[in-house]
Scaffold this motif. Structure first.
Motif, PDB file in Angstrom:
ATOM      1  N   LEU A  13       0.847  -1.180   0.000  1.00 28.34           N
ATOM      2  CA  LEU A  13       0.000   0.000   0.000  1.00 28.34           C
ATOM      3  C   LEU A  13       0.886   1.236   0.000  1.00 28.34           C
ATOM      4  CD1 LEU A  13      -2.697  -0.986   2.631  1.00 28.34           C
ATOM      5  CD2 LEU A  13      -3.165  -0.355   0.267  1.00 28.34           C
ATOM      6  N   ALA A  17      -1.282   4.790   4.031  1.00 30.21           N
ATOM      7  CA  ALA A  17      -2.090   3.587   4.239  1.00 30.21           C
ATOM      8  C   ALA A  17      -1.214   2.457   4.762  1.00 30.21           C
ATOM      9  CB  ALA A  17      -2.765   3.189   2.931  1.00 30.21           C
ATOM     10  N   ALA A  31      -7.716  -0.909   4.747  1.00 28.62           N
ATOM     11  CA  ALA A  31      -6.859   0.118   4.144  1.00 28.62           C
ATOM     12  C   ALA A  31      -6.969   0.089   2.626  1.00 28.62           C
ATOM     13  CB  ALA A  31      -5.413  -0.091   4.582  1.00 28.62           C
ATOM     14  N   GLU A  32      -6.967  -1.135   2.054  1.00 27.98           N
ATOM     15  CA  GLU A  32      -7.077  -1.255   0.602  1.00 27.98           C
ATOM     16  C   GLU A  32      -8.415  -0.719   0.102  1.00 27.98           C
ATOM     17  OE1 GLU A  32      -6.402  -5.318  -0.354  1.00 27.98           O
ATOM     18  OE2 GLU A  32      -4.249  -5.256   0.067  1.00 27.98           O
ATOM     19  N   TYR A  35      -8.456   3.116   0.380  1.00 25.44           N
ATOM     20  CA  TYR A  35      -7.586   3.724  -0.632  1.00 25.44           C
ATOM     21  C   TYR A  35      -8.226   3.628  -2.028  1.00 25.44           C
ATOM     22  CZ  TYR A  35      -3.440   4.902  -3.333  1.00 25.44           C
ATOM     23  OH  TYR A  35      -2.565   5.498  -4.200  1.00 25.44           O
ATOM     24  N   LYS A  36      -8.833   2.488  -2.304  1.00 25.27           N
ATOM     25  CA  LYS A  36      -9.493   2.301  -3.593  1.00 25.27           C
ATOM     26  C   LYS A  36     -10.686   3.251  -3.735  1.00 25.27           C
ATOM     27  CE  LYS A  36     -11.607  -1.297  -6.480  1.00 25.27           C
ATOM     28  NZ  LYS A  36     -12.024  -2.723  -6.549  1.00 25.27           N
ATOM     29  N   GLN A  39      -9.483   6.727  -4.471  1.00 29.72           N
ATOM     30  CA  GLN A  39      -9.056   6.872  -5.866  1.00 29.72           C
ATOM     31  C   GLN A  39     -10.253   6.989  -6.802  1.00 29.72           C
ATOM     32  OE1 GLN A  39      -6.320   3.471  -6.353  1.00 29.72           O
ATOM     33  NE2 GLN A  39      -4.716   4.983  -6.775  1.00 29.72           N
ATOM     34  N   PHE A  45      -6.815  10.723   0.326  1.00 22.58           N
ATOM     35  CA  PHE A  45      -6.945   9.520   1.151  1.00 22.58           C
ATOM     36  C   PHE A  45      -7.269   9.862   2.606  1.00 22.58           C
ATOM     37  CE2 PHE A  45      -4.859   6.353   3.976  1.00 22.58           C
ATOM     38  CZ  PHE A  45      -5.726   5.297   3.728  1.00 22.58           C
ATOM     39  N   ASP A 114       0.194  14.440   6.251  1.00 24.89           N
ATOM     40  CA  ASP A 114       0.732  13.243   5.602  1.00 24.89           C
ATOM     41  C   ASP A 114       2.197  13.437   5.221  1.00 24.89           C
ATOM     42  OD1 ASP A 114       1.243  10.961   4.211  1.00 24.89           O
ATOM     43  OD2 ASP A 114      -0.143  11.358   2.563  1.00 24.89           O
TER      44      ASP A 114
END
Length: 574
Positions: A13, A17, A31-32, A35-36, A39, A45, A114
């Protein structure tokens, strides 16, 4: 022998993330997914992360600070007026959500949420030829500080270009004349800058509408703030033609047509995570076209029930109703009473992957991803009734109808509510009990009303007292009793407040709060409806069941110091 895959061995990742998975704040799959989703929605994010509630901004900042051994600051304690100017271009600040705090030798001290954003670091290094030293701040507080620090006054509109405007998706394509006019107007810098300044100022001042009004010897711009119109600017009358053309071009309206009203939409980007929609309406007047622009902020639908001003018992009644699998919920009140925001807030709570939601609106005011929104188009034959019939063939779970205007729409909506669908809609009536008699007068059979309607909420919007400058006031008991308080209420345990006025508010008020009458339809009320009872009988039954009237709900807001007695008397004129 098979080994269990650890988070470090799972699909990699990016940046933040990955850090959250490593520190145990998020599972790999969560997390995936986040994040997806970020996007797919072209969203930051961290905005997706904190907005979903997976990790709070506070926890996120502390986790990152510990993981990267970076200093943690409280962005809310920073005075934006003391921040260094012109160290980094404003567009970089807004795009990457970073804020320069100071300069130390050949290094910039920059606040961020971040520190894994290598692209931001490289852009800053390239633009300034200096190194970057990160300090961590909570995302929500940092975003607020950035908006405050980059909000220009006067002519400070350099950070916003004509490219920030986007056409609404439902707008028609312009003709060649409009394209030529767009090119000409885009070069008319004073007009462009003035319009952009008005829009940004309106958003920052929490206005709901902008009025551009031409007269014979003057031109004025007014904002509606907290329900009241305030004059903001008086530009030269000669601006009216070019300004109207500019607004019509970016709203995809016909600039050659000045004889009839037109409606359009446009969007304005305010940073990477915030897009404001504007609904535009033009009206030919004696001395030119009056233009009213309504601000449609999608974030208002995500405030939550508590932020709207529902008291605990009212919130419980509403939440119980929207969790029902079928039935009709009606929101009633005059234009501008917040009905749309209430409906969208309910839809936002109901918007889940396993639910099919469709809305018929005129027009759709707030875009909610995950909900199928349909704009009415009477000229093309797409009416509320036609849309509702189509919805019933689309396997719906929840249907929202912008407004029940006629018997045909009402009949279809009621049948949908009776056949396993949750239906939400609005009516224009004074309070909850009169809504039932209004439906009866439309020609709806009492049996259909009693078997479909499960809750009615009437509402008004009252201005909130400014918490900084409000002060206690003495009101004679006679006046309090005449307003609707009881002798029991006048026990001396509370104090009414009055507006004063300060730099942080609008004549003593700041923001608005809802006043609600939330009336579930009980079995006894159903009997009254079936017997064709009057609104007075329904009102008496509601009172016996503990349902507050709008005036009583407003007086409660006075008791707890949220608003003034004068404001409640004005908005609940019974």
């Amino acid at each position: 022998m098979a080994t269990v895959e650890s988070p470090a061995q799972a699909a990699p990742l990016p940046g933040l993330a990955h850090t959250l998975v490593m520190t145990g704040k998020l599972g790999q799959q969560a997390a995936e997914d986040l994040y997806k989703k970020a996007q797919q929605s072209n969203k930051n994010f961290i905005a997706e992360l904190t907005g979903s509630g997976a990790v709070s901004a506070f926890d996120l900042a502390h986790t990152i600070s510990a993981a990267f051994a970076a200093p943690l600051i409280d962005a809310a304690a920073i005075d934006p007026n003391r921040l260094p100017q012109d160290l980094i271009d404003r567009k970089l600040i807004v795009k990457y959500r970073i804020l320069p705090l100071s300069k130390r030798g050949n290094r910039l001290i920059i606040a961020t949420a971040d520190p894994t954003d290598n692209e931001a670091a490289e852009k800053v290094k390239f633009a300034t030829q200096m190194g970057v030293e990160w300090v961590i701040a909570e995302y929500d507080k940092l975003s607020h500080l950035i908006e405050t620090a980059t909000r220009g006054t006067g002519d400070g509109m350099d950070g916003i270009s004509a490219d920030d405007f986007e056409f609404g998706e439902d707008a028609a394509s312009p003709n060649e004349a409009e394209e030529d006019a767009e090119q000409d107007d885009s070069e008319d810098t004073p007009i462009v800058r003035f319009l952009q300044k008005m829009l940004v100022d309106a958003v920052s001042m929490r206005a709901s509408d902008l009025h551009f009004e031409p007269y014979e010897f003057m031109y004025r711009v007014r904002f509606r703030i907290d329900g009241e119109l305030r004059e903001i600017a008086s530009p030269p009358p000669g601006i009216k033609e070019k300004l109207a053309s500019r607004i019509k071009v970016i709203s995809r309206l016909d600039i050659s047509e000045k004889r009839v009203p037109q409606d359009g939409r446009m969007k304005l980007k305010l940073g990477p995570d915030r897009v404001i929609d504007f609904r535009v309406s033009t009206l030919p007047t004696l001395f030119g076209e009056k233009i009213v622009i309504r601000i449609l902020d999608p974030s208002s639908a995500k405030l939550g029930i508590d932020a709207l001003g529902y008291e605990p018992i009212e919130k419980e009644r509403l939440m119980t109703a929207i969790e029902r699998p079928y039935g009709m919920i009606l929101v009633t009140g005059p234009t501008g009473s917040g009905k749309t925001v209430s409906l969208y807030t309910c839809l936002n709570l109901l918007n889940k992957p396993g639910v099919n939601i469709s809305t018929a609106e005129d027009p759709a005011e707030i875009n909610l991803p995950g909900i199928n929104q349909v704009n009415m188009n009477d000229k093309a034959g797409l009416t509320f009734a036609v849309a509702l019939r189509a919805f019933l063939r689309q396997d719906p779970d929840i249907i929202m109808v912008g407004e029940i205007r006629d018997l045909e729409t009402a009949d279809i909506a009621i049948k949908a509510a009776q056949t396993g669908h949750l239906v939400l809609s609005t009516l224009h009536t004074n309070d909850a009990p009169t809504t039932l008699t209004r439906m009866r007068n439309m020609g709806i059979a009492p049996f259909n009303i009693a078997s479909s309607v499960i809750l009615i909420t009437a509402q008004r919007l009252a201005r909130r007292l400014c918490p900084k400058c409000k002060e206690p006031t003495d009101i004679p008991n006679e006046a309090l009793l005449e307003a609707g308080f009881t002798e029991k209420d006048l026990d001396g345990s509370w104090t009414p407040y009055r507006p004063v006025g300060c730099d942080a508010c609008n004549n003593g008020y700041k923001g608005r709060v809802g006043i609600y009458q939330v009336m579930p339809i009980s079995e006894e009320m159903q009997r009254i409806i079936l017997a064709d009872g009057s609104a007075l009988e329904i009102s008496d039954q509601a009172r016996s069941e503990g349902v507050r009237s709008l005036r009583e709900s407003g007086l409660h807001k006075v008791k707890i110091g949220v608003t003034s007695l004068e404001e409640v008397l004005a908005v609940t004129n019974e």
